[in-house]
Design a protein around this motif. Structure first.
Motif, short mmCIF file in Angstrom:
data_model
loop_
_atom_site.label_atom_id
_atom_site.label_comp_id
_atom_site.label_asym_id
_atom_site.label_seq_id
_atom_site.Cartn_x
_atom_site.Cartn_y
_atom_site.Cartn_z
N LEU A 11 4.25 2.78 -0.71
CA LEU A 11 3.00 3.50 -1.03
C LEU A 11 3.03 4.94 -0.52
N SER A 12 3.53 5.16 0.70
CA SER A 12 3.47 6.52 1.26
C SER A 12 4.29 7.50 0.42
N GLY A 13 5.50 7.10 0.03
CA GLY A 13 6.34 7.99 -0.77
C GLY A 13 5.74 8.25 -2.14
N LEU A 14 5.18 7.21 -2.74
CA LEU A 14 4.62 7.37 -4.10
C LEU A 14 3.34 8.19 -4.09
N PHE A 29 13.80 8.27 -4.64
CA PHE A 29 14.96 7.36 -4.59
C PHE A 29 14.57 6.08 -3.87
N GLU A 30 14.89 4.95 -4.48
CA GLU A 30 14.46 3.65 -3.93
C GLU A 30 15.64 2.68 -3.95
N LYS A 31 15.92 2.07 -2.81
CA LYS A 31 17.09 1.19 -2.73
C LYS A 31 16.89 -0.14 -3.46
N ARG A 38 7.02 -2.64 1.31
CA ARG A 38 6.49 -3.83 1.99
C ARG A 38 5.25 -4.40 1.30
N MET A 39 4.73 -3.72 0.29
CA MET A 39 3.70 -4.34 -0.58
C MET A 39 4.50 -5.08 -1.65
N ALA A 40 5.00 -6.24 -1.29
CA ALA A 40 6.05 -6.88 -2.08
C ALA A 40 5.64 -8.26 -2.59
N ALA A 156 10.23 8.51 3.39
CA ALA A 156 9.01 7.69 3.39
C ALA A 156 9.47 6.25 3.60
N ILE A 157 10.17 6.03 4.69
CA ILE A 157 10.83 4.75 5.00
C ILE A 157 10.56 4.41 6.47
N PRO A 158 10.78 3.16 6.89
CA PRO A 158 10.53 2.81 8.29
C PRO A 158 11.28 3.73 9.27
N GLY A 299 5.02 7.87 6.50
CA GLY A 299 5.10 6.41 6.48
C GLY A 299 4.04 5.83 7.39
N ASP A 300 3.88 4.51 7.30
CA ASP A 300 2.82 3.86 8.09
C ASP A 300 3.03 4.03 9.59
N TRP A 301 4.27 4.23 10.02
CA TRP A 301 4.57 4.33 11.45
C TRP A 301 4.06 5.64 12.07
C1 LIG Z 1 5.17 -9.24 6.65
C2 LIG Z 1 4.24 -8.06 6.50
C3 LIG Z 1 2.86 -8.26 6.50
C4 LIG Z 1 1.99 -7.17 6.37
N1 LIG Z 1 0.66 -7.40 6.28
C5 LIG Z 1 -0.18 -6.36 6.05
C6 LIG Z 1 -1.56 -6.57 5.80
O1 LIG Z 1 -2.00 -7.72 5.70
N2 LIG Z 1 -2.36 -5.49 5.61
C7 LIG Z 1 -1.88 -4.20 5.64
O2 LIG Z 1 -2.65 -3.24 5.45
N3 LIG Z 1 -0.56 -3.97 5.86
C8 LIG Z 1 0.29 -5.01 6.04
N4 LIG Z 1 1.63 -4.79 6.21
C9 LIG Z 1 2.10 -3.40 6.36
C10 LIG Z 1 2.17 -2.65 5.03
O3 LIG Z 1 2.94 -3.39 4.12
C11 LIG Z 1 2.80 -1.29 5.30
O4 LIG Z 1 2.02 -0.61 6.27
C12 LIG Z 1 2.91 -0.39 4.09
O5 LIG Z 1 3.29 -1.10 2.94
C13 LIG Z 1 3.92 0.71 4.44
O6 LIG Z 1 4.20 1.55 3.34
P1 LIG Z 1 5.30 2.68 3.51
O7 LIG Z 1 5.34 3.44 2.23
O8 LIG Z 1 5.04 3.46 4.75
O9 LIG Z 1 6.70 1.94 3.76
P2 LIG Z 1 7.46 0.82 2.91
O10 LIG Z 1 6.51 0.01 2.14
O11 LIG Z 1 8.36 0.12 3.88
O12 LIG Z 1 8.34 1.66 1.87
C14 LIG Z 1 9.62 2.15 2.19
C15 LIG Z 1 10.52 2.05 0.96
O13 LIG Z 1 11.72 2.76 1.23
C16 LIG Z 1 12.81 2.03 0.71
N5 LIG Z 1 14.00 2.50 1.45
C17 LIG Z 1 14.30 2.30 2.76
N6 LIG Z 1 15.46 2.93 3.08
C18 LIG Z 1 15.89 3.55 1.94
C19 LIG Z 1 17.02 4.36 1.63
N7 LIG Z 1 17.94 4.66 2.55
N8 LIG Z 1 17.16 4.83 0.36
C20 LIG Z 1 16.23 4.54 -0.60
N9 LIG Z 1 15.13 3.77 -0.35
C21 LIG Z 1 14.96 3.29 0.90
C22 LIG Z 1 12.44 0.58 0.94
O14 LIG Z 1 13.14 -0.29 0.07
C23 LIG Z 1 10.94 0.62 0.65
O15 LIG Z 1 10.68 0.36 -0.73
C24 LIG Z 1 2.51 -5.85 6.29
C25 LIG Z 1 3.90 -5.67 6.26
C26 LIG Z 1 4.75 -6.76 6.34
C27 LIG Z 1 6.24 -6.55 6.24
#
Ligand SMILES: Cc1cc2nc3c(=O)[nH]c(=O)nc-3n(C[C@H](O)[C@H](O)[C@H](O)COP(=O)(O)OP(=O)(O)OC[C@H]3O[C@@H](n4cnc5c(N)ncnc54)[C@H](O)[C@@H]3O)c2cc1C
Length: 325
Positions: A11-14, A29-31, A38-40, A156-158, A299-301
């Protein structure tokens, strides 16, 4: 036009891509094979399991406003779930739900899919290195492909993955290193019969399990009875390298004790290990940017380990970049 690479289609990257794609030449770019991070959701016909984020809440006006379009379009819906508190040896306690919970429809990544629709997203492309090239950056994939030259690179990754990809000279490497993320085990069980329970989602007390959901009770999921069982993050960190069959057996046994029922034999069983699921110690800033080198991380972190945290981080970084285009 300024060329911007976004690494990660969660979500953050998009959100960054959505905000900037008409102002700059943006490529994401998405692996993985699909978007959403993590919205999977995982399918195993006829079952469907949201094995990452279970739902999301909305606390700030910007996320609320942003969601209106998707609520109207049926991409996101409220999940009016019956909540319970589970404790071994006790009857399930109904819990009051103090806030509205939302889910993607028909699966958790629906919002990410809608955002990705008119964007350039390269799936199954893992970025391995960000290499200096004149006054920009060259991206290289894990199979050695040249992914192009960009003026700005956004991760936009962990956090541990961002730290590994961003060059050592990124001024915020120490800030990223302070972030702590923890894991999660998610057990997915599919049944060909209904279960004798009267709740849709449950928190727990004194258990290695933190959450149990009847995934098939979410809006738009007509598939067979599907249950998602998620460990606590602390327990996952302790047993992260443990044999997955042992984890599966433990979580199933523990779930039966908590639910106070003997589960029928599932017709589908799968386990997923999330190495980086939750954020224990965030940065405390909405994003990290190195203006001189034109590198940034979101990112969420950054703020909080939730869907809304990822959204807020992406939006704040988009505000910052927009001013510089
Ligand atoms: C088990 C679990 C339960 C959760 N429960 C909740 C909940 O109930 N409520 C809530 O609000 N949140 C919940 N969360 C947290 C929520 O999912 C995240 O906070 C949010 O989705 C984070 O989005 P993001 O864009 O920061 O990161 P992510 O969603 O992690 O996106 C990162 C993307 O980067 C890609 N990527 C990583 N490295 C590379 C690379 N080298 N090259 C290309 N692509 C790469 C990954 O495949 C991924 O698609 C939960 C998470 C998990 C895992």
């Amino acid at each position: 036009m300024t060329k911007i690479a976004i690494i990660g289609a969660g979500l953050s990257g998009l959100v960054v891509a959505e905000r900037l794609h008409q102002l700059a030449d943006v490529e994401t770019f998405e692996k993985s094979r699909g978007v959403g991070g993590r919205m999977a959701t995982r399918y195993a016909d006829p079952f469907q399991f949201d094995h990452g984020a279970q739902y999301f809440t909305v606390r700030r006006h910007r996320f609320r406003d942003f969601l209106q379009l998707y609520l109207k379009g049926g991409v996101v819906a409220e999940w009016p779930l019956r909540m319970a508190m589970l404790e071994e040896g006790q009857a399930p306690e109904p819990m009051d739900t103090d806030h509205v919970r939302y889910v993607g429809v028909p699966k958790m990544n629906a919002l990410a899919k809608a955002l990705a629709e008119d964007k350039t997203v390269h799936l199954q492309t893992r970025v391995e290195a960000v290499v200096p090239n004149g006054d920009g950056w060259q991206l290289v994939s894990d199979d050695g492909r040249d992914l192009g030259r960009f003026d700005w690179v956004v991760t936009a990754i962990p956090s541990p993955q961002a730290s590994a990809i961003l060059p050592d000279g990124f001024v915020h490497q120490n800030d990223i290193a302070r972030v702590e993320m923890s894991g999660n085990f998610t057990l997915m069980l599919g049944f060909d019969t209904d279960l004798p329970i009267d709740w849709d989602g449950a928190r727990t007390r004194y258990s290695s399990i933190g959450w149990i959901a009847v995934n098939s009770a979410k809006p738009g999921r007509e598939a067979g009875t599907s249950i998602v069982i998620q460990s606590t993050n602390e327990w996952a960190d302790e047993f992260l390298e443990e044999d997955k069959d042992k984890i599966t057996a433990h979580l199933r046994e523990e779930a039966e004790k908590l639910m106070g029922v003997t589960l029928p034999q599932p017709v589908h069983t799968a386990i997923h290990r999330w190495r980086y699921a939750a954020v224990q110690t965030p940065v405390g800033e909405p994003f990290l940017a190195d203006e001189k080198q034109r590198l940034a991380a979101c990112g969420d972190w950054c703020l909080e380990g939730k869907v809304e945290g990822g959204f807020e981080s992406g939006m704040a970084l988009a505000d910052y970049l927009e001013e510089r285009l």
